[in-house]
Scaffold this motif. Structure first.
Motif, PDB file in Angstrom:
ATOM      1  N   HIS A  73       0.848  -1.196   0.000  1.00  0.00           N
ATOM      2  CA  HIS A  73       0.000   0.000   0.000  1.00  0.00           C
ATOM      3  C   HIS A  73       0.881   1.242   0.000  1.00  0.00           C
ATOM      4  O   HIS A  73       1.802   1.354   0.817  1.00  0.00           O
ATOM      5  CB  HIS A  73      -0.905  -0.010   1.233  1.00  0.00           C
ATOM      6  N   LYS A  77       2.092   8.170  -5.749  1.00  0.00           N
ATOM      7  CA  LYS A  77       2.471   7.405  -6.942  1.00  0.00           C
ATOM      8  C   LYS A  77       3.984   7.318  -7.116  1.00  0.00           C
ATOM      9  O   LYS A  77       4.487   6.367  -7.709  1.00  0.00           O
ATOM     10  CB  LYS A  77       1.850   8.042  -8.183  1.00  0.00           C
ATOM     11  N   MET A  95      -4.494   4.340 -12.804  1.00  0.00           N
ATOM     12  CA  MET A  95      -4.187   5.023 -11.538  1.00  0.00           C
ATOM     13  C   MET A  95      -4.819   6.415 -11.516  1.00  0.00           C
ATOM     14  O   MET A  95      -5.355   6.846 -10.496  1.00  0.00           O
ATOM     15  CB  MET A  95      -2.674   5.111 -11.352  1.00  0.00           C
ATOM     16  N   TYR A  98      -8.594   5.705 -10.907  1.00  0.00           N
ATOM     17  CA  TYR A  98      -9.126   4.970  -9.747  1.00  0.00           C
ATOM     18  C   TYR A  98      -8.299   5.053  -8.467  1.00  0.00           C
ATOM     19  O   TYR A  98      -8.681   4.467  -7.444  1.00  0.00           O
ATOM     20  CB  TYR A  98      -9.354   3.501 -10.119  1.00  0.00           C
ATOM     21  N   TRP A  99      -7.174   5.711  -8.472  1.00  0.00           N
ATOM     22  CA  TRP A  99      -6.396   5.863  -7.237  1.00  0.00           C
ATOM     23  C   TRP A  99      -6.589   7.243  -6.670  1.00  0.00           C
ATOM     24  O   TRP A  99      -6.561   8.200  -7.447  1.00  0.00           O
ATOM     25  CB  TRP A  99      -4.909   5.614  -7.505  1.00  0.00           C
ATOM     26  N   PRO A 100      -6.699   7.431  -5.370  1.00  0.00           N
ATOM     27  CA  PRO A 100      -6.817   6.333  -4.420  1.00  0.00           C
ATOM     28  C   PRO A 100      -8.162   5.639  -4.554  1.00  0.00           C
ATOM     29  O   PRO A 100      -9.173   6.306  -4.785  1.00  0.00           O
ATOM     30  CB  PRO A 100      -6.696   7.038  -3.065  1.00  0.00           C
ATOM     31  N   THR A 104      -6.226  -2.729  -7.042  1.00  0.00           N
ATOM     32  CA  THR A 104      -4.841  -3.188  -6.864  1.00  0.00           C
ATOM     33  C   THR A 104      -4.300  -3.546  -8.238  1.00  0.00           C
ATOM     34  O   THR A 104      -4.970  -4.229  -9.008  1.00  0.00           O
ATOM     35  CB  THR A 104      -4.816  -4.420  -5.938  1.00  0.00           C
ATOM     36  N   ARG A 127      -1.425  -0.959  -4.280  1.00  0.00           N
ATOM     37  CA  ARG A 127      -2.623  -0.119  -4.342  1.00  0.00           C
ATOM     38  C   ARG A 127      -2.502   1.091  -3.435  1.00  0.00           C
ATOM     39  O   ARG A 127      -1.722   1.100  -2.474  1.00  0.00           O
ATOM     40  CB  ARG A 127      -3.885  -0.933  -4.047  1.00  0.00           C
ATOM     41  N   MET A 128      -3.274   2.129  -3.769  1.00  0.00           N
ATOM     42  CA  MET A 128      -3.336   3.326  -2.936  1.00  0.00           C
ATOM     43  C   MET A 128      -4.749   3.401  -2.364  1.00  0.00           C
ATOM     44  O   MET A 128      -5.714   3.659  -3.089  1.00  0.00           O
ATOM     45  CB  MET A 128      -3.047   4.578  -3.774  1.00  0.00           C
ATOM     46  N   ASN A 130      -8.178   4.477  -0.446  1.00  0.00           N
ATOM     47  CA  ASN A 130      -8.896   5.744  -0.340  1.00  0.00           C
ATOM     48  C   ASN A 130      -9.447   5.909   1.068  1.00  0.00           C
ATOM     49  O   ASN A 130     -10.651   5.842   1.299  1.00  0.00           O
ATOM     50  CB  ASN A 130     -10.028   5.787  -1.372  1.00  0.00           C
ATOM     51  N   SER A 187     -10.290  -5.117  -2.563  1.00  0.00           N
ATOM     52  CA  SER A 187     -10.069  -4.412  -3.826  1.00  0.00           C
ATOM     53  C   SER A 187     -10.077  -5.362  -5.033  1.00  0.00           C
ATOM     54  O   SER A 187      -9.828  -6.555  -4.911  1.00  0.00           O
ATOM     55  CB  SER A 187      -8.710  -3.703  -3.774  1.00  0.00           C
TER      56      SER A 187
END
Ligand code: TXA
Ligand code: MG
Length: 353
Positions: A73, A77, A95, A98-100, A104, A127-128, A130, A187
């Protein structure tokens, strides 16, 4: 590691984060300890992802098979550059979108990533999340945090701190109580390490949504066809997971026919002297007049079903029912992830009515 750790539980309000609590948790991570923390999907069991000894403690605390790799995690970025061999364009698009968030991504791993993270594979999952508490914890720890779901291996993933306490008390240094998680299911795992993008685990970011960014994305056929013959590409998908203690069967098909059938089955079990739990929805709950009926959410809002699913499975455990009869949902959008978890919880016992 046995039951020999003093577990500290701290409550953090994500709207008014107490920085001193984050500092304390981050220090535990930096010193090689274990901290369970909330994300937007499920609670994670975190350790310094670059510290092999710390990561080993995760496997021990969970009783997790060593061939099941972990997700790293990150909160920025930029951290990705040192963890992966290269970042394909399509990953940048995912990314950005959808990030955060509950996505994944699998990359070819760099030498920085310890083998214990990737369980010997040449890829790494990143993954980041949220969730503000999670992001601040990673930032404070100043390292990628390895975190599987914070349950004992094989149990439903935790969506509340009380679930983590149930499973990991005495095995982790700190549990951060940040309230209920949102999505409620883990995720989506998307493999972008090869030529053909593939979803290895359905989750909060749906196939339909991903198609707008990755038009050629496919599902691992082991997810769609769960016959024993196809070996899933994601090691975690091969275990009977999310399993309540009771014997569980899922019924799918037309709503009215499902509930008629469940009622009939329930009556049969009850007359045999067994206690039955029924996983119902808002729309159908009125139909069931026997068994322990728990409402998981509304068929008109499948996100509510995702969000409550693991809590309801754990409640059936606490009610000590022998049998769980559960309503399934259509396998589109988030329904695909719900059905994936239900199928695993039921050990594959799905009846199409
Ligand atoms: O929402 C989530 O993803 C949560 C929160 C805490 O972030 N984490 C989570 O981790 O669900 P875990 O360890 O319970 O599930 C990770 C899944 C497993 O099915 C694992 O096999 C798969 O991701 N995975 C991780 N690294 C992989 C890799 N290199 N190749 C294939 N599958 C991988
Ligand atoms: Mg898990």
């Amino acid at each position: 590691m046995g039951l020999d750790v003093d577990t500290k539980v701290v409550k953090i309000d994500d709207k008014n984060i107490d920085e001193s609590c984050i500092d304390e948790a981050a220090l535990i991570i930096r010193n090689g300890g274990l901290v369970a923390f909330p994300t937007e999907t499920v609670y994670g069991l975190g350790a310094n992802g670059l510290d092999e000894a710390a990561v080993k403690r995760i496997y021990e605390a969970k009783g997790r098979p060593g061939d099941n790799p972990l997700i790293l995690h990150i909160n920025d970025k930029k951290q990705l550059d040192s963890l992966v061999k290269y970042i394909p364009d399509v990953a940048h698009r995912c990314m950005d979108m959808y990030w955060p968030g509950p996505l994944t991504i699998l990359f070819k791993k760099s030498d920085m990533v310890p083998d214990i993270i990737s369980a010997g594979l040449d890829t790494v999952a990143v993954r980041m999340p949220n969730n503000k508490i999670a992001l601040e914890l990673i930032k404070g720890a100043d390292t990628p945090i390895a975190a599987p779901s914070a349950n004992l291996s094989g149990k439903p993933s935790p969506t509340q701190a009380s679930h983590v306490i149930e499973d990991l008390w005495g095995k982790v240094d700190m549990i951060i109580d940040g309230g209920m998680t949102g999505v409620g299911l883990e995720s989506t795992v998307l493999d972008l390490s090869g030529d053909s993008p593939m979803i290895l685990r359905p989750g909060g970011v749906t196939l339909e949504a991903l198609k707008s960014v990755v038009p050629n994305v496919t599902m691992d056929s082991a997810i769609i066809d769960e016959s024993e013959k196809i070996i899933p590409r994601s090691p975690g998908q091969k275990y009977r997971h999310y399993a309540p203690k009771a014997d569980m069967t899922v019924f799918t098909g037309d709503q009215d026919i499902i509930s008629d059938r469940i009622l009939k089955e329930a009556a049969k079990y009850v007359s045999n002297g067994q206690s039955v739990g029924i996983m119902a929805t808002e729309e159908t709950k009125g139909k069931y007049h026997i068994g322990q009926v728990l409402v998981v959410g509304s068929r008109n809002n499948k996100e509510s079903i995702a969000s409550n699913l693991f809590t309801v499975l754990r409640e059936f455990d606490n009610l000590n029912v022998d049998i769980i009869l559960a309503e399934g949902v259509e396998s589109d959008y988030i329904g695909m992830a719900i059905m994936n978890r239900l199928r695993k919880a039921a050990g594959g016992q799905i009846i199409i009515v």
